[in-house]
Every structure is written in C-alpha cells, then in structure tokens.
Design an enzyme around this catalytic site. Structure first.
Site, PDB file in Angstrom:
ATOM      1  N   HIS A   1      17.474  53.381 -31.135  1.00  0.00           N
ATOM      2  CA  HIS A   1      17.451  52.200 -32.003  1.00  0.00           C
ATOM      3  C   HIS A   1      16.708  51.065 -31.311  1.00  0.00           C
ATOM      4  CE1 HIS A   1      21.438  53.815 -33.730  1.00  0.00           C
ATOM      5  NE2 HIS A   1      20.580  53.851 -34.725  1.00  0.00           N
TER       6      HIS A   1
ATOM      7  N   CYS B   1      26.382  48.212 -29.897  1.00  0.00           N
ATOM      8  CA  CYS B   1      26.755  49.003 -31.082  1.00  0.00           C
ATOM      9  C   CYS B   1      28.253  49.178 -31.242  1.00  0.00           C
ATOM     10  CB  CYS B   1      26.043  50.350 -31.083  1.00  0.00           C
ATOM     11  SG  CYS B   1      26.258  51.294 -29.612  1.00  0.00           S
TER      12      CYS B   1
END
Ligand code: CIR
Length: 266
Positions: free
Chosen positions: A172, A255
C-alpha cells in the site's frame, strides 16, 4: 466563591481499532518474509498498540471482531474518513470484503455520514494518505483507477485535492510513505515509487510508516530504531511499539487503527 478553573476544550481524539481474531496467522502475505506468526504474541502486541494510543490521549472504539476474517485487525483498509464523511472501501483482496459490515456500523455510530466504493472499483484504506487537504491515493495491486475515481468524486466536492500515485514496490502507499506533523513526507527511498516533492529519506523500510499521535508526537514501529533516532534529532517526540507479528503479515502502525479527527491528517 469557588475557584474557577479555565481550561481549553480538549479535542476528542477517537480511533477505531479491531481486535485480532483466532485465524490471524492465515492472513495474506505478499511482501513480508518474517516466518510464522505467533498469534498469542500478536494479541499482546495489539493490546500494547491500543494502550499506546490511549496513553497519548486517544479514545479507542473497538469495531466488533470478525473472527472468521484473518486480516480484520488491519482495520484501516476498510474505511477512509474525511471531514464528516466515512467511505467504506472495497478491498482489492476479495477475501477481505467480509470485514466491511461491522466497520460501516462503527463509522455510523461514531457520527459519520457513510458512503461506499461500489463494484467494480477497488480501494484499500492503506493506499490513502491525507495531509492538509491533499489526498494521495496509491494505484496499487489493491486499489484500481475506478476506486480512485470514486474516492475523488466523493472527496473533491468537500475541497480535497486527490492525487493518484503509483505503488509497485510495497503493498500500500502508506507501507512506504506517510507524513510528519509538519507535512514533511517520510519514506525509505527504495520503496517509494513516486517522485514526491519533499521526502525525508529514512533508513529503514518500516520507518516510512508513522502515525501522528498529538502535540507533534509520532508513533513508529520498534523495527525502525534508526529512523526513531533521526526523527528525534529533528526535534520530534517519538513513541515506538513492537508489532513484529503484525509486520509478518505486511501490517504497519498505520493500518491498525482509523484515526477520527477533523484536521484531515492521518
Ligand atoms: C493484507 O495483505 O491485506 C494484510 N495481510 C495486511 C494489510 C496491511 N494494511 C496496510 O498496510 N494498510
């Protein structure tokens, strides 16, 4: 007369978190190479992460656990918040879409308007880096052009500037690049696929992942000690937390929570 104590109203900082489940070790691994996950240790590390947020003044809101979803602890991928809007994502890994319903409920309970990314678009929250009205969105193996277009259509009317950037070397965008309290971006250069204007190079891969706590403090994984030193030498207060078992699943400090705040930085 009683003494009058005058205090500035404290902003309420809230963060969504999600307890890891029993199937954590079955989570998706794309880049990490840390070996088998010690699930019991992962639970302790998650609890310590949550305590670290709380110690920094955050109220943590637990999303109902999803015990059948191995990657549910990485709650940031399911939700993007901007102003009063919460966008429920459509994760690029189909196996993670079962994480969404309870996250949507938690966002509504927290007072957000809830929108969603619709099929066939895909978007993971880990690809969305916000700072000061700019929203960089990683075009990654998980987030596609349609997902980015849909997010832009939701956020641009709210004044955001949405900037797509390529992501190839990491899972990501925020696996590689995040922002310091003053807006300086940090990243470990071999992992950064886009020529950002101002990027402070950091010596460790996980050093590119910081969470802004409050009052200029940043949270960093214990796996980036030299980055911690570098940031301290530049005047930042740095708090570290050991999340080794979550790193084995390609997770980082960002995250593991969705920070709910107004300024638009996450
Ligand atoms: C996955 O591959 O989806 C999870 N094992 C890790 C997700 C990490 N999320 C993030 O970096 N935002």
């Amino acid at each position: 007369a009683g003494a009058q104590v005058k205090t500035d109203p404290m902003p309420v900082l809230r963060a969504l978190v999600r307890r890891p489940g029993p199937r954590l070790a079955e989570g998706i691994v794309t880049h990490a190479s840390g070996g088998p996950v010690d699930v019991a240790l992962a639970h302790r590390q998650w609890a310590e992460y949550v305590r670290t947020l709380q110690d920094a003044g955050w109220q943590t809101l637990e999303v109902e656990p999803a015990d059948d979803q191995p990657d549910a602890v990485f709650v940031e991928d399911a939700l993007v918040v901007y102003g009063d809007l919460a966008v429920l994502t459509r994760p690029g890994a189909p196996g993670r879409r079962g994480e969404l319903p309870a996250v949507g409920e938690a966002a509504a309970e927290a007072g957000y308007r809830v929108a969603r990314i619709e099929a066939p678009g895909t978007l993971d929250g880990g690809d969305v880096l916000k700072f000061g009205g700019t929203v960089w969105v990683g075009r990654s193996a998980r987030t596609d052009d349609d997902g980015i277009r849909q997010l832009a259509a939701l956020l641009e009317p709210m004044g955001a500037r949405v900037v797509p950037v390529p992501v190839r070397s990491v899972l990501h965008l925020k696996s590689a690049v995040t922002a310091l309290p003053d807006g300086t971006l940090v990243g470990h250069p071999p992992l950064v696929d886009h020529p950002f204007d101002a990027l402070l190079p950091v010596p460790e891969p996980s050093g590119g992942q910081v969470v802004l706590l409050e009052h200029g403090t940043v949270l960093l994984a214990a796996s980036a000690p030299r980055t911690a030193e570098l940031l301290r030498s530049r005047g930042h207060r740095v708090v570290t937390v050991d999340i080794s078992e979550l790193e084995k699943l390609d997770g980082g400090v960002t995250c593991l929570s969705v920070r709910l705040r107004d300024e638009g930085a996450a």
